[in-house]
Design a protein around this motif. Structure first.
Motif, PDB file in Angstrom:
ATOM      1  N   TYR A 135      69.877  -6.462   7.396  1.00 27.43           N
ATOM      2  CA  TYR A 135      69.985  -5.380   6.423  1.00 27.43           C
ATOM      3  C   TYR A 135      68.871  -4.355   6.590  1.00 27.43           C
ATOM      4  O   TYR A 135      69.075  -3.160   6.339  1.00 27.43           O
ATOM      5  CB  TYR A 135      70.034  -5.931   5.002  1.00 27.43           C
ATOM      6  N   ILE A 139      69.966  -0.560   7.046  1.00 24.54           N
ATOM      7  CA  ILE A 139      69.452   0.481   6.154  1.00 24.54           C
ATOM      8  C   ILE A 139      68.690   1.541   6.946  1.00 24.54           C
ATOM      9  O   ILE A 139      68.841   2.748   6.709  1.00 24.54           O
ATOM     10  CB  ILE A 139      68.569  -0.151   5.056  1.00 24.54           C
ATOM     11  N   ALA A 151      73.583  -0.455  -6.531  1.00 26.16           N
ATOM     12  CA  ALA A 151      73.161  -1.844  -6.342  1.00 26.16           C
ATOM     13  C   ALA A 151      73.704  -2.721  -7.458  1.00 26.16           C
ATOM     14  O   ALA A 151      73.176  -2.749  -8.571  1.00 26.16           O
ATOM     15  CB  ALA A 151      71.638  -1.929  -6.296  1.00 26.16           C
ATOM     16  N   THR A 156      69.643  -7.147  -6.964  1.00 26.72           N
ATOM     17  CA  THR A 156      70.011  -6.311  -5.828  1.00 26.72           C
ATOM     18  C   THR A 156      69.141  -5.063  -5.661  1.00 26.72           C
ATOM     19  O   THR A 156      68.731  -4.748  -4.529  1.00 26.72           O
ATOM     20  CB  THR A 156      71.491  -5.910  -5.915  1.00 26.72           C
ATOM     21  N   LEU A 160      67.073  -4.433  -2.094  1.00 20.88           N
ATOM     22  CA  LEU A 160      67.370  -3.331  -1.190  1.00 20.88           C
ATOM     23  C   LEU A 160      66.140  -2.473  -0.917  1.00 20.88           C
ATOM     24  O   LEU A 160      65.940  -1.986   0.197  1.00 20.88           O
ATOM     25  CB  LEU A 160      68.499  -2.476  -1.763  1.00 20.88           C
TER      26      LEU A 160
END
Length: 391
Positions: A135, A139, A151, A156, A160
């Motif tokens: 991820y 990203i 999100a 979350t 992130l």
């Protein structure tokens, strides 16, 4: 604050949703946005997947939103080419998203505004380290074309940000559901046993076995457990349930998605003990008919339970902590009709599709620096569960 969100209603750019199926957990938001006068298109690979259909799901109606099916790359390419230059695209996930991923590449090439909706990622165990690395890569790769992340889930947003997404581009989000269950809020029989309810698949990560263990710790008290669902572990769980809770387990079988809320309305407490759930829509479905919820902290919808002020959240996998919350729920007793109506009203105003549409409009208005950063409706200090109880 909620009124401010409702008054935002200024986003004129066409909004496109890109999903693999016509999901009951996303279609309501699209329909509500279209109902507010927004030009909305919803693109899906197919109406419904085989596994979801087997669980009782069906493709919902989209009202004034325009539905497109894109079952292959040619269809995706054609739709991307038709999208207006000022269109805003809300896409399902960054990986494992089928043709949506192909659409994201095509949208990026055209330079169209893209947002991504993401659930909580299960990053436990050794596989979790690889997921975090992946991820971070995704990203970093998507930052040039990604307008922001919606999100969905308790942990979350922070996860992130730790993976490299700028915090100003991450917005707490949820699955917003149609407000269609008001008639299911009801008074329960005061003489019946206190009813706990589980709704979901009988698979390992749902941890129904943990729920049996926790309830067995309560001893000889007046309760029963109803289970709605099906799955490969049903045979084993039936034997375990009879061993741990003899005579107290009610197996209600598979249930069509539209028939679930009335079952929830007959329960005193919904329990979702999962090791992991990206969101857990059953949590909001229960709250919207006035039923308190207990769930694990690995469920994305734990944020809804905490905000509700009812039920509770326990550390995943800990039977003793779960038992404590279940005992506490029983000790508080069956909620009065006014309390159930208050909880249902708060939940609809926090997680209903209309609230979601207002919130999404406010986010899209804020993104190009045209307004203040919006507060999620369930965190709105002007709309608390306590205020509804007092009312």
């Amino acid at each position: 604050m909620l009124m401010a969100l409702r008054k935002a209603h200024v986003v004129a750019d066409p909004v496109w949703f890109w999903q693999r199926i016509v999901s009951p957990h996303m279609a309501g938001l699209a329909e509500a946005l279209a109902r507010r006068g927004q030009q909305v298109s919803y693109v899906a690979e197919q109406p419904m997947s085989t596994d979801r259909a087997a669980q009782g799901w069906r493709a919902p109606r989209l009202g004034a939103a325009t539905l497109h099916f894109a079952p292959d790359r040619d269809a995706v390419t054609a739709l991307v080419a038709k999208a207006p230059e000022d269109s805003i695209h809300i896409c399902q996930g960054l990986r494992g998203n089928g043709l949506v991923g192909f659409a994201q590449q095509a949208l990026a090439r055209r330079g169209l505004s893209q947002w991504v909706v993401m659930e909580t990622v299960d990053d436990s165990g050794w596989r979790g380290a690889f997921k975090r690395l992946e991820y971070r890569r995704l990203i970093r790769q998507s930052r040039p074309w990604l307008a922001g992340l919606l999100a969905t889930g308790d942990a979350t947003p922070g996860w992130l940000v730790r993976c490299g997404m700028p915090s100003e581009k991450v917005f707490p989000f949820a699955y917003f559901l149609p407000e269609r269950w008001e008639e299911n809020v009801r008074q329960l029989d005061s003489g019946a046993p206190f009813r706990f309810l589980f709704v979901g698949q009988f698979i390992d990560r749902k941890r129904v076995d943990l729920l049996f263990d926790a309830l067995a710790r309560l001893g000889d008290t007046s309760f029963e457990l109803a289970l709605v669902g099906f799955g490969p572990l049903e045979g084993r769980l039936r034997m375990l349930g009879e061993q741990k809770l003899p005579g107290r387990v009610r197996w209600q079988g598979q249930c069509h998605i539209d028939k679930v809320p009335p079952r929830m309305a007959k329960a005193d407490c919904l329990v979702l003990p999962s090791h992991h759930d990206g969101w857990g829509a059953v949590v909001c479905e229960a709250l919207m008919v006035g039923t308190p919820v207990v769930c694990s902290d690995r469920c994305g919808a734990a944020t809804a339970v905490r905000a509700s002020g009812c039920g509770g959240v326990f550390p995943a996998g800990e039977a003793k902590a779960l038992a404590g919350l279940l005992q506490e729920a029983m000790a508080k007793g069956r909620q009065l009709p006014a309390q159930r109506k208050a909880l249902a009203g708060w939940a609809r105003r926090s997680f209903g599709a209309s609230a979601g549409a207002s919130y999404l409009e406010a986010i899209l208005q804020h993104a190009p620096r045209q307004g203040p950063r919006p507060v999620p409706p369930w965190q709105d200090t002007d709309l608390t569960h306590a205020e509804w109880i007092e009312a």
